[in-house]
Every structure is written in C-alpha cells, then in structure tokens.
Design a protein around this motif. Structure first.
Motif, mmCIF file in Angstrom:
data_model
loop_
_atom_site.group_PDB
_atom_site.id
_atom_site.type_symbol
_atom_site.label_atom_id
_atom_site.label_comp_id
_atom_site.label_asym_id
_atom_site.label_seq_id
_atom_site.Cartn_x
_atom_site.Cartn_y
_atom_site.Cartn_z
ATOM 1 N N LEU A 28 0.827 -1.208 0.000
ATOM 2 C CA LEU A 28 0.000 0.000 0.000
ATOM 3 C C LEU A 28 0.864 1.261 0.000
ATOM 4 O O LEU A 28 0.602 2.200 -0.756
ATOM 5 C CB LEU A 28 -0.937 -0.013 1.215
ATOM 6 N N ALA A 29 1.897 1.277 0.824
ATOM 7 C CA ALA A 29 2.790 2.439 0.890
ATOM 8 C C ALA A 29 3.499 2.649 -0.445
ATOM 9 O O ALA A 29 3.581 3.785 -0.943
ATOM 10 C CB ALA A 29 3.811 2.264 2.015
ATOM 11 N N CYS A 30 4.003 1.588 -1.032
ATOM 12 C CA CYS A 30 4.694 1.718 -2.321
ATOM 13 C C CYS A 30 3.736 2.194 -3.414
ATOM 14 O O CYS A 30 4.093 3.069 -4.211
ATOM 15 C CB CYS A 30 5.344 0.394 -2.713
ATOM 16 N N ASP A 31 2.539 1.657 -3.435
ATOM 17 C CA ASP A 31 1.554 2.076 -4.439
ATOM 18 C C ASP A 31 1.161 3.536 -4.245
ATOM 19 O O ASP A 31 1.153 4.315 -5.198
ATOM 20 C CB ASP A 31 0.306 1.197 -4.377
ATOM 21 N N HIS A 32 0.859 3.897 -3.021
ATOM 22 C CA HIS A 32 0.376 5.248 -2.730
ATOM 23 C C HIS A 32 1.459 6.309 -2.970
ATOM 24 O O HIS A 32 1.156 7.399 -3.460
ATOM 25 C CB HIS A 32 -0.129 5.323 -1.289
ATOM 26 N N TYR A 33 2.685 6.002 -2.615
ATOM 27 C CA TYR A 33 3.772 6.984 -2.703
ATOM 28 C C TYR A 33 4.678 6.775 -3.915
ATOM 29 O O TYR A 33 5.776 7.311 -3.971
ATOM 30 C CB TYR A 33 4.562 7.018 -1.397
ATOM 31 N N LEU A 108 4.228 17.315 10.502
ATOM 32 C CA LEU A 108 4.126 17.158 9.046
ATOM 33 C C LEU A 108 3.497 15.816 8.677
ATOM 34 O O LEU A 108 2.635 15.751 7.791
ATOM 35 C CB LEU A 108 5.503 17.304 8.404
ATOM 36 N N ALA A 109 3.921 14.754 9.356
ATOM 37 C CA ALA A 109 3.356 13.432 9.080
ATOM 38 C C ALA A 109 1.874 13.381 9.437
ATOM 39 O O ALA A 109 1.087 12.726 8.747
ATOM 40 C CB ALA A 109 4.124 12.351 9.837
ATOM 41 N N ALA A 110 1.478 14.071 10.494
ATOM 42 C CA ALA A 110 0.067 14.101 10.895
ATOM 43 C C ALA A 110 -0.799 14.653 9.773
ATOM 44 O O ALA A 110 -1.862 14.110 9.475
ATOM 45 C CB ALA A 110 -0.106 14.945 12.161
ATOM 46 N N VAL A 111 -0.311 15.697 9.128
ATOM 47 C CA VAL A 111 -1.043 16.287 8.005
ATOM 48 C C VAL A 111 -1.024 15.329 6.818
ATOM 49 O O VAL A 111 -2.056 15.034 6.218
ATOM 50 C CB VAL A 111 -0.453 17.662 7.622
ATOM 51 N N GLY A 112 0.155 14.821 6.484
ATOM 52 C CA GLY A 112 0.300 13.952 5.322
ATOM 53 C C GLY A 112 -0.458 12.642 5.431
ATOM 54 O O GLY A 112 -0.939 12.110 4.427
ATOM 55 N N LEU A 113 -0.558 12.113 6.635
ATOM 56 C CA LEU A 113 -1.208 10.814 6.842
ATOM 57 C C LEU A 113 -2.627 10.935 7.390
ATOM 58 O O LEU A 113 -3.306 9.929 7.565
ATOM 59 C CB LEU A 113 -0.364 9.956 7.796
ATOM 60 N N ASP A 114 -3.036 12.169 7.677
ATOM 61 C CA ASP A 114 -4.361 12.436 8.256
ATOM 62 C C ASP A 114 -4.569 11.634 9.540
ATOM 63 O O ASP A 114 -5.567 10.930 9.710
ATOM 64 C CB ASP A 114 -5.480 12.156 7.242
ATOM 65 N N LEU A 115 -3.585 11.761 10.443
ATOM 66 C CA LEU A 115 -3.630 11.092 11.743
ATOM 67 C C LEU A 115 -3.361 12.116 12.845
ATOM 68 O O LEU A 115 -2.595 13.059 12.630
ATOM 69 C CB LEU A 115 -2.558 9.997 11.831
ATOM 70 N N ASP A 116 -3.934 11.929 13.995
ATOM 71 C CA ASP A 116 -3.701 12.816 15.134
ATOM 72 C C ASP A 116 -2.436 12.375 15.873
ATOM 73 O O ASP A 116 -2.491 11.841 16.979
ATOM 74 C CB ASP A 116 -4.919 12.812 16.065
ATOM 75 N N LEU A 117 -1.296 12.622 15.254
ATOM 76 C CA LEU A 117 -0.029 12.152 15.800
ATOM 77 C C LEU A 117 0.481 13.007 16.953
ATOM 78 O O LEU A 117 1.287 12.532 17.756
ATOM 79 C CB LEU A 117 1.032 12.070 14.702
ATOM 80 N N LEU A 118 0.049 14.245 17.058
ATOM 81 C CA LEU A 118 0.515 15.074 18.166
ATOM 82 C C LEU A 118 -0.096 14.612 19.486
ATOM 83 O O LEU A 118 0.558 14.655 20.520
ATOM 84 C CB LEU A 118 0.231 16.549 17.906
ATOM 85 N N ASN A 119 -1.326 14.148 19.434
ATOM 86 C CA ASN A 119 -1.967 13.621 20.637
ATOM 87 C C ASN A 119 -1.784 12.112 20.787
ATOM 88 O O ASN A 119 -1.897 11.580 21.888
ATOM 89 C CB ASN A 119 -3.463 13.959 20.643
ATOM 90 N N TRP A 136 5.461 7.895 3.229
ATOM 91 C CA TRP A 136 5.287 9.351 3.289
ATOM 92 C C TRP A 136 6.647 10.037 3.388
ATOM 93 O O TRP A 136 6.920 11.006 2.661
ATOM 94 C CB TRP A 136 4.406 9.729 4.495
ATOM 95 N N PHE A 137 7.513 9.570 4.278
ATOM 96 C CA PHE A 137 8.847 10.156 4.448
ATOM 97 C C PHE A 137 9.643 10.040 3.153
ATOM 98 O O PHE A 137 10.292 10.989 2.718
ATOM 99 C CB PHE A 137 9.583 9.448 5.596
ATOM 100 N N TRP A 138 9.588 8.880 2.530
ATOM 101 C CA TRP A 138 10.317 8.610 1.285
ATOM 102 C C TRP A 138 9.891 9.601 0.201
ATOM 103 O O TRP A 138 10.724 10.232 -0.447
ATOM 104 C CB TRP A 138 10.019 7.184 0.847
ATOM 105 N N PHE A 139 8.590 9.738 0.038
ATOM 106 C CA PHE A 139 8.032 10.620 -0.987
ATOM 107 C C PHE A 139 8.384 12.085 -0.720
ATOM 108 O O PHE A 139 8.840 12.799 -1.615
ATOM 109 C CB PHE A 139 6.511 10.442 -1.047
ATOM 110 N N ASN A 140 8.185 12.524 0.503
ATOM 111 C CA ASN A 140 8.392 13.929 0.837
ATOM 112 C C ASN A 140 9.851 14.351 0.870
ATOM 113 O O ASN A 140 10.148 15.536 0.748
ATOM 114 C CB ASN A 140 7.693 14.277 2.157
ATOM 115 N N ASN A 141 10.734 13.401 1.016
ATOM 116 C CA ASN A 141 12.165 13.703 0.979
ATOM 117 C C ASN A 141 12.790 13.360 -0.367
ATOM 118 O O ASN A 141 14.004 13.344 -0.498
ATOM 119 C CB ASN A 141 12.872 12.999 2.137
ATOM 120 N N LYS A 142 11.919 13.075 -1.354
ATOM 121 C CA LYS A 142 12.353 12.814 -2.732
ATOM 122 C C LYS A 142 13.445 11.756 -2.815
ATOM 123 O O LYS A 142 14.418 11.885 -3.554
ATOM 124 C CB LYS A 142 12.790 14.122 -3.396
ATOM 125 N N LEU A 143 13.247 10.679 -2.069
ATOM 126 C CA LEU A 143 14.250 9.626 -2.023
ATOM 127 C C LEU A 143 14.202 8.711 -3.236
ATOM 128 O O LEU A 143 15.203 8.061 -3.554
ATOM 129 C CB LEU A 143 14.112 8.831 -0.727
#
Length: 184
Positions: A28-33, A108-119, A136-143
């Motif tokens: 799923l991660a590979c397909d999505h990103y 940043l990940a909370a926004v990108g993944l739509d998760l409440d990661l701060l809480n 998400w990290f891979w995609f956003n850091n252009k790896l």
C-alpha cells in the motif's frame, strides 16, 4: 510491483512472519507513494529493514541514551527536531519503519497521513501506519530520485543523518535487488 512476503523478507532481512504481517502495508505504501521501480523498491526495503531492525521495531528503543537526551530542549538537536516542550524527546521519539522523529516531523506526518499524531504519536507503531509513514517520508524527501540514480549513500544520509549501519543497509539492498531480479 507485487511485493510478496518472500520479497519483503529478503529485502528487509525479516522473519517470514514479520514479512507476512507487513506485506499488505508495504504494498500500500509503495503504491500510494509511487515507489515503483525495482531500484526504488529495493532501496526502500533495505532502508526500512535496517531502520526497524528487520521489521521488529516500530518505536525507537529508549534509554534515554546520551544521544537521546539531546532530543530534549534547550539543545540544538531538539531545536532541529522542533522539540519545544520538556518531554518532547521521548514523546516524539523515532517511530514507524523509517523512524519519524521530532515534533516537527510528527506535525508534518500528521497532516500527510491524516492522523492525530501530536496527541497519539503511538499510532505510528501500528504496522499500517508504520509502513505508510515510511512511504510518506520517502516521498516527501524525494528519495526515489536518489534510489533510481543508485545514490545509496546520499539516500542513507537523508534518512539517518549520516552513514550509520551502511554495511548492513548495503547487504539488505543487495538482497532486495536479488529478490526483485535486479542486477547487482
């Protein structure tokens, strides 16, 4: 690309049971990103395998060690990570298959993944979110660009901040390429 548990086990150096658990989420991660070329997938598997100690850990082991103590304000490392409150170091320790670390990255990940990661930072410990946060990290850091160019050392530095564990990462990379049928 169809990621089987066998490919994931080889590329991440994981036990078959861990590979089977993570297989649908890694797919799923590979397909999505858009982690899709053989070199990109091989690098992704190798790096996530190393960072998670072969898919065993989705949370940084916490001592705290002397290095981990620097995650707390008012240190420069804490500032770099966006850790502003006492306790942020442990609260926002590395989680997920690539070990997302620090209040800034969690925000940043909370926004990108739509998760409440701060809480609920512990959400990144769940297999689905652990894999998706790595994508998400891979995609956003252009790896992917680095992986497809074969620049594995720079890619490692972007993930790790240095080249810690490079020999292990390279061994996993070679195993992943072999499992994917890519020439070494």
């Amino acid at each position: 690309m169809n990621l089987t548990p066998q490919i994931i086990a080889a590329g991440c150096g994981a036990a078959p049971s861990r590979a089977a658990l993570f297989a649908p989420f890694m797919q799923l991660a590979c397909d999505h990103y858009q982690i899709s070329t053989p070199l990109d997938v091989a690098a992704f598997l190798a790096q996530t395998g190393h960072e998670s100690q072969r898919l065993l850990y989705t949370r940084e082991l916490w001592g705290p060690t002397p290095a981990q103590r620097t995650y707390e304000p008012p240190s420069q490392k804490a500032s770099d990570l966006g850790n502003t409150q006492v306790g942020d170091g442990e609260r926002f320790c590395g989680r997920g298959l690539i070990q997302v670390t620090g209040r800034r990255n969690y925000t940043l990940a909370a926004v990108g993944l739509d998760l409440d990661l701060l809480n609920h930072p512990e959400l990144l410990e769940q297999p689905e979110h652990a894999a998706m946060s790595a994508g998400w990290f891979w995609f956003n850091n252009k790896l992917s660009a680095l992986a497809n160019a074969g620049d594995f050392v720079t890619l490692t530095r972007r993930i790790n901040g240095g080249t810690t564990g490079l020999a292990d990462r390279n061994a996993l990379y070679d195993a992943a390429k072999k499992a994917l049928g890519v020439g070494a």
